[in-house]
Design a protein around this motif. Structure first.
Motif, PDB file in Angstrom:
ATOM      1  N   MET A 145      53.848  40.759  41.621  1.00  0.00           N
ATOM      2  CA  MET A 145      53.386  42.022  42.213  1.00  0.00           C
ATOM      3  C   MET A 145      54.495  42.719  43.000  1.00  0.00           C
ATOM      4  O   MET A 145      54.714  43.926  42.864  1.00  0.00           O
ATOM      5  N   THR A 196      42.968  39.253  47.675  1.00  0.00           N
ATOM      6  CA  THR A 196      43.809  39.863  46.639  1.00  0.00           C
ATOM      7  C   THR A 196      43.563  39.263  45.253  1.00  0.00           C
ATOM      8  O   THR A 196      43.967  39.852  44.253  1.00  0.00           O
ATOM      9  N   TYR A 208      52.164  36.897  43.737  1.00  0.00           N
ATOM     10  CA  TYR A 208      52.814  37.812  44.667  1.00  0.00           C
ATOM     11  C   TYR A 208      54.255  38.111  44.244  1.00  0.00           C
ATOM     12  O   TYR A 208      54.730  39.239  44.404  1.00  0.00           O
ATOM     13  N   MET A 232      48.214  46.254  45.828  1.00  0.00           N
ATOM     14  CA  MET A 232      47.879  44.875  45.450  1.00  0.00           C
ATOM     15  C   MET A 232      46.424  44.738  45.015  1.00  0.00           C
ATOM     16  O   MET A 232      46.101  43.897  44.165  1.00  0.00           O
ATOM     17  N   TYR A 249      56.212  46.234  42.331  1.00  0.00           N
ATOM     18  CA  TYR A 249      56.039  47.265  43.353  1.00  0.00           C
ATOM     19  C   TYR A 249      57.385  47.841  43.795  1.00  0.00           C
ATOM     20  O   TYR A 249      57.509  49.056  44.018  1.00  0.00           O
ATOM     21  N   GLY A 288      47.939  46.640  41.122  1.00  0.00           N
ATOM     22  CA  GLY A 288      48.515  45.298  41.019  1.00  0.00           C
ATOM     23  C   GLY A 288      47.588  44.262  40.431  1.00  0.00           C
ATOM     24  O   GLY A 288      48.041  43.184  40.007  1.00  0.00           O
TER      25      GLY A 288
END
Length: 338
Positions: free
Chosen positions: A34, A91, A31, A300, A38, A304
């Motif tokens: 990502m 995810t 995360y 995501m 992002y 991602g």
């Protein structure tokens, strides 16, 4: 991929929005990457706190974050505490590994689920116990006491590990059970995957369950685990992904993939989830925030995904991404689709 790129560039309102999330430490390395990428692509800042799956579930129920994160899906019973309908989307797929610190042992040790359960039940106390040496012929294992490391916080990694142990050890299931927080028979507790990895790294004789990337980042040896087909499998992206193959994925994507019947699967694998409200109009939330969250979740689970494998997580399989798309398309703001 096109969906993800479109979501990143949709609207200027989202680009001025900060989103907040909290929960699982299991996917935190992924995360972090990502959300940094992002922000560069969209201008949206995502503030994510790695506080454990239990805290992530609690915070989304209390509506103090835009999304919660958990390695185990919330049960129907747990979701009854939520003021409105919650949705889950996976995810990534990750592997939980038995990382250890046994001086002098240079090759990956082999474990069965029963042996891991007996270690965490406190029945196997030393590394040269016959139950371990019998699985590892030719390996010189010192007579070192085992220090059990485990989580002290509400943890999805604990849920995944205990879910697996509960499937392979009737004694574990009856005496300890499955959950984010457990009454542990033995062990030294620590917060987060990084805390457990820290105990293992600093303690000769220690063993702890951590997400694969934490073992690799800390240069910790980790063992292969016997799967349901009888094969000893070392965790990697392929074997973790194989755990989800041949599994019926329900429409809401809430499913356990531990102890998979796939002969190539690593047996302690799990989806990790983001949890959010289907209708985004609550509190002081604006429609722009709602759209920004939907765009982020779309990114995501599409564009991602390119960061999953380089960080030792498996990508979502196609049969899952189609269900994710349907779930995201059901999001509303005040009853109106966003």
């Amino acid at each position: 991929m096109l969906l993800g790129l479109a979501l990143v560039t949709t609207g200027t309102a989202a680009a001025q929005t900060t989103l907040t999330g909290a929960g699982a430490s299991f996917p935190y390395p992924l995360y972090s990457k990502m959300f940094a990428e992002y922000k560069d692509a969209s201008g949206v800042n995502v503030n994510y706190q790695s506080v454990g799956s239990g805290a992530g579930q609690k915070q989304i129920i209390e509506r103090t974050v835009d999304f919660g994160a958990s390695d185990n899906p919330m049960s129907d019973e747990a979701m009854k505490d939520a003021p409105a309908k919650l949705l889950h989307i996976p995810t990534a797929i990750g592997a939980v590994v038995p990382a250890y610190n046994v001086p002098g042992v240079t090759q990956p040790l082999k474990f069965t689920g029963r042996v891991l359960a007996d270690i965490y039940l406190g029945k196997i106390k030393t590394w040269n116990d016959k139950a371990i040496t019998a699985l590892n012929p030719g390996v010189t294992i010192p007579p070192l006491p085992i220090t059990v490391a485990r989580r002290s916080d509400g943890s999805g990694t604990t849920y995944v590990f205990s879910d697996y142990l509960g499937k392979v050890s009737p004694e574990w299931k009856s005496k300890v059970g499955v959950g984010n927080s457990l009454q542990w028979p033995v062990g030294q507790g620590a917060r987060g995957n990084d805390g457990v990895a820290g105990i293992v790294k600093s303690t000769p004789g220690a063993i702890g369950y951590v997400e694969l990337v934490y073992a690799k980042q800390n240069k910790l040896p980790y063992g292969s685990v016997q799967n349901r087909a009888g094969k000893f499998v070392l965790a990697d992206n392929g074997p973790a992904s194989a755990a989800a193959q041949g599994v019926v994925i329900p429409a809401d994507t809430r499913v356990s993939i531990t102890n998979s019947a796939n002969a190539e699967a690593y047996p302690i694998a799990s989806f990790t989830y983001v949890i959010f409200y289907q209708d985004q109009k609550y509190g002081n939330r604006t429609e722009a925030q709602a759209k920004a969250l939907k765009n982020l979740l779309g990114y995501m689970t599409t564009t991602g995904q390119q960061y999953n494998e380089p960080l030792d997580y498996a990508r979502l399989p196609a049969n899952v991404t189609s269900k994710v798309r349907t779930i995201l398309n059901s999001m509303t703001y005040g009853g109106k689709k966003i």
